[in-house]
Design a protein around this motif. Structure first.
Motif, PDB file in Angstrom:
ATOM      1  N   ASN A 274       0.823  -1.208   0.000  1.00  0.00           N
ATOM      2  CA  ASN A 274       0.000   0.000   0.000  1.00  0.00           C
ATOM      3  C   ASN A 274       0.859   1.261   0.000  1.00  0.00           C
ATOM      4  O   ASN A 274       0.527   2.251  -0.659  1.00  0.00           O
ATOM      5  N   VAL A 275       1.975   1.247   0.728  1.00  0.00           N
ATOM      6  CA  VAL A 275       2.889   2.393   0.701  1.00  0.00           C
ATOM      7  C   VAL A 275       3.543   2.502  -0.671  1.00  0.00           C
ATOM      8  O   VAL A 275       3.721   3.613  -1.206  1.00  0.00           O
ATOM      9  N   ASP A 276       3.894   1.369  -1.260  1.00  0.00           N
ATOM     10  CA  ASP A 276       4.474   1.399  -2.600  1.00  0.00           C
ATOM     11  C   ASP A 276       3.508   1.987  -3.616  1.00  0.00           C
ATOM     12  O   ASP A 276       3.919   2.630  -4.583  1.00  0.00           O
ATOM     13  N   MET A 277       2.201   1.781  -3.411  1.00  0.00           N
ATOM     14  CA  MET A 277       1.224   2.378  -4.322  1.00  0.00           C
ATOM     15  C   MET A 277       1.266   3.901  -4.252  1.00  0.00           C
ATOM     16  O   MET A 277       1.079   4.583  -5.265  1.00  0.00           O
ATOM     17  N   VAL A 278       1.520   4.437  -3.050  1.00  0.00           N
ATOM     18  CA  VAL A 278       1.688   5.887  -2.934  1.00  0.00           C
ATOM     19  C   VAL A 278       2.927   6.320  -3.712  1.00  0.00           C
ATOM     20  O   VAL A 278       2.896   7.306  -4.459  1.00  0.00           O
ATOM     21  N   GLY A 279       4.027   5.574  -3.548  1.00  0.00           N
ATOM     22  CA  GLY A 279       5.246   5.902  -4.273  1.00  0.00           C
ATOM     23  C   GLY A 279       5.060   5.826  -5.775  1.00  0.00           C
ATOM     24  O   GLY A 279       5.504   6.715  -6.521  1.00  0.00           O
ATOM     25  N   LEU A 280       4.389   4.769  -6.243  1.00  0.00           N
ATOM     26  CA  LEU A 280       4.141   4.632  -7.675  1.00  0.00           C
ATOM     27  C   LEU A 280       3.181   5.711  -8.176  1.00  0.00           C
ATOM     28  O   LEU A 280       3.313   6.210  -9.298  1.00  0.00           O
ATOM     29  N   GLY A 281       2.196   6.076  -7.325  1.00  0.00           N
ATOM     30  CA  GLY A 281       1.293   7.157  -7.687  1.00  0.00           C
ATOM     31  C   GLY A 281       2.022   8.482  -7.809  1.00  0.00           C
ATOM     32  O   GLY A 281       1.802   9.242  -8.763  1.00  0.00           O
ATOM     33  N   MET A 282       2.915   8.765  -6.857  1.00  0.00           N
ATOM     34  CA  MET A 282       3.694  10.005  -6.917  1.00  0.00           C
ATOM     35  C   MET A 282       4.625  10.014  -8.123  1.00  0.00           C
ATOM     36  O   MET A 282       4.810  11.048  -8.780  1.00  0.00           O
ATOM     37  N   ALA A 283       5.211   8.855  -8.436  1.00  0.00           N
ATOM     38  CA  ALA A 283       6.106   8.764  -9.592  1.00  0.00           C
ATOM     39  C   ALA A 283       5.340   9.064 -10.881  1.00  0.00           C
ATOM     40  O   ALA A 283       5.829   9.807 -11.755  1.00  0.00           O
ATOM     41  N   ASN A 284       4.142   8.522 -11.022  1.00  0.00           N
ATOM     42  CA  ASN A 284       3.353   8.792 -12.228  1.00  0.00           C
ATOM     43  C   ASN A 284       2.793  10.203 -12.232  1.00  0.00           C
ATOM     44  O   ASN A 284       2.629  10.803 -13.298  1.00  0.00           O
ATOM     45  N   LEU A 285       2.512  10.746 -11.053  1.00  0.00           N
ATOM     46  CA  LEU A 285       2.113  12.148 -10.978  1.00  0.00           C
ATOM     47  C   LEU A 285       3.246  13.031 -11.476  1.00  0.00           C
ATOM     48  O   LEU A 285       3.035  13.973 -12.265  1.00  0.00           O
TER      49      LEU A 285
END
Length: 589
Positions: free
Chosen positions: A292-303
């Motif tokens: 779930n934390v990695d999803m935040v990281g991946l979301g920020m990376a794509n943002l």
């Protein structure tokens, strides 16, 4: 994960991939970052050929997105930047919506990155990290193999110096075969030289950055011999940092709705591939990560990708392996790589103008060929023949129909494969084991009575509409089994039954009546309290009668009489009442 972080004395919600810093390993992480830069810079430029964006956007995926994941992600090992799988999904999805390579095309690519980020953040809020487990390794192997075949076929034209006339691999390869006489000898020679350098360097040492050597050598040869006049090159590449801002598109609901399936397909690929890679390396180095934390990281990376004018990024298994092989054990390696790319963007974009297109085609072709997992498909074929055909159908769909359709099929086949495996339990009969003076599990095909006139049937799943027929068929078949004594009682060992739906309840009522007509009583053992309540609600308890629910098989066998005199008397009187099992203990016994 929280406990692990506390044991390491670290509780920050960010920088989990960096802190705590292993001071003794910082130098090793920095060296791994240089290695990753040398190998990923030509690779990311190659991915721009797959997705159809300017070559500089490949470098942009390393600059901001990689740093953002390093800050907000939890994995210490996952490397996030451009990826061939998501690039292929985007290229296939956008076909026909804009001119490939145009500013409108690039804007749509950036918008898709923002939409993928939204999906990631929404999944984090809903704690949907577990969804990564539902894309089975079988169909993921087939999907990535299909992507590898598709991309490699599309790059044959680049190797031969022929024009790209279609994004469909079969149509393109047919055109290439028909136009083989128009092959550009300069492009073919350059491509073969690049392939030889990359493959040869790997033979010497895995640590040699063959891709970077090939790119630098090709630029030098192209500039020195003036090959720009004989084959296609990149041309002028802008230097400097990317411009931050929202993509210039028509922000309308129809457009967003049209792009949503593409973004969702990318979301599934990103989630499954990144989680699988993070999990593998966390296990390898005895570290932990939080999906779930990695999803935040991946979301920020794509943002960051969407706001900096580039395309969707993903966790890259190849680049993660590069970092691990170079000794990197934290996101310091990725930060180092980003710093090197920053220097390239500021000072070294000029020479890229002389880079032949055939060089990038060769690099992408090698990457695509590596994605064709022949070894993995062979292993699936040997170990699980049915799953092999699922993987093969997925791969064929990607090649023949399209990448977007392939990932949708992969999701559907994963769920169908899960349902196929789970809804029909492997059931058995519990019988006496005289040698060990205990009990044993025997096959339904060779049932045994655990006591004279008593069979115990173990059902290994919850009861619902899909497996209710299996339950009824197996129970009624057991009722016909000849034995040393006439069957008077059939017990269902129900520890695994966690739920009974409406259809299954109707089946239980009918089955109980059918058994009663044969003079056999149906009882249950180890029934959970919640399921007992469901039995009451569905009227099953009333049909079963008194003393039909036992707290354990021990209680049933201990109190079972062969045959109870009162049951014989009841039958002799002809009242139609089936023989009754002895009084049951309470469910908690």
């Amino acid at each position: 994960m929280t406990q692990a972080r506390e044991e390491r004395g670290y509780r920050w919600p960010i920088l989990q991939g960096i802190l705590p810093i292993d001071r003794a390993g910082v130098g090793r992480d920095i060296i791994a970052g240089f290695t990753l830069a040398a190998l990923s810079i030509p690779g990311t430029m190659g991915y721009t050929k797959i997705i159809g964006t300017p070559v500089i956007t490949g470098l942009y995926t390393i600059l901001i997105p990689m740093c953002l994941f390093a800050i907000f992600g939890s994995s210490r090992h996952l490397s996030v930047n451009a990826d061939s799988a998501t690039a292929a999904v985007v290229a296939a999805g956008l076909a026909g919506m804009a001119v490939r390579g145009s500013s409108e095309w690039l804007a749509l690519c950036s918008l898709l990155a923002l939409m993928a980020a939204v999906f990631m953040f929404a999944a984090r809020v809903l704690r949907l990290g577990f969804l990564a487990d539902f894309l089975s390794r079988t169909v993921l192997t087939g999907f990535l193999t299909g992507v590898g075949v598709q991309v490699s076929l599309l790059e044959v034209s680049g190797l031969l110096g022929l024009p790209r006339i279609s994004n469909h691999p079969l149509a393109q390869i047919v055109h290439d075969a028909q136009s083989i006489g128009q092959t550009n000898p300069y492009a073919l020679a350059m491509a073969l030289a690049v392939l030889a350098v990359i493959l040869g360097s790997k033979k010497v040492s895995e640590k040699i950055p063959g891709g970077l050597v090939a790119v630098i050598g090709a630029i030098a040869v192209s500039w020195a011999l003036g090959l720009d006049a004989h084959l296609a090159t990149l041309g002028a590449v802008p230097s400097g940092l990317p411009t931050l801002g929202l993509p210039q598109v028509d922000w309308s609901w129809p457009l967003l709705w049209k792009l949503a399936p593409i973004a969702l397909a990318c979301f599934v690929v990103i989630l499954s591939q990144s989680a699988a890679t993070s999990r593998a390396y966390a296990a390898k180095y005895n570290d932990r990560f939080d999906e779930n934390v990695d999803m935040v990281g991946l979301g920020m990376a794509n943002l960051g990708a969407g706001l900096s004018g580039t395309f969707i990024v993903n966790g890259s298994p190849t680049n993660t392996a590069m970092v691990a092989g170079g000794g990197g054990r934290s996101q310091i390696s990725q930060i180092t790589t980003s710093a090197i790319v920053l220097l390239v963007l500021l000072f070294l974009t000029g020479p890229l103008a002389h880079l032949p297109d055939a060089v990038l085609a060769a690099i992408v072709f090698l990457v695509a060929v590596k994605m064709i997992d022949i070894k993995g498909m062979t292993r699936i074929f040997v170990e699980a023949r049915t799953e092999f055909w699922v993987a093969l159908v997925t791969a064929a769909t990607v090649v023949v129909v399209g990448v977007e359709q392939g990932i949708v099929l992969a999701m559907i086949l994963s769920l169908l494969d899960h349902v196929r495996r789970s809804y029909r339990g492997t059931n058995s009969v519990i019988a006496a084991d005289k040698r060990k003076k205990g009990w044993q599990m025997v096959a339904l095909s060779a049932p045994q009575q655990i006591a004279p006139g008593l069979i115990v049937y173990r059902f290994s799943h919850s009861l619902y509409y899909a497996n209710a027929g299996q339950f009824a068929d197996e129970v009624l078949e057991l009722a016909k089994t000849p034995g040393p004594s006439p069957l008077r009682c059939l017990c269902v060992e129900a520890a695994a039954i966690g739920d009974v739906d409406f259809s299954a309840a109707a089946m239980l009522r009918d089955t109980c009546k059918l058994l009663a007509e044969q003079g056999i009583r149906l009882v249950f053992a180890n029934l959970a309290p919640d399921v007992c309540a469901q039995f009451e609600r569905h009227g099953i308890t009333a049909i079963l009668g008194q003393h039909a629910i036992y707290g354990s098989i021990h209680a049933l066998v201990a109190e079972y009489d062969d045959p109870p005199a009162r049951d014989e008397a009841a039958v002799a009187e002809g009242d139609g009442t089936p023989p009754a099992c002895p009084a049951a203990t309470s469910p908690s016994a």
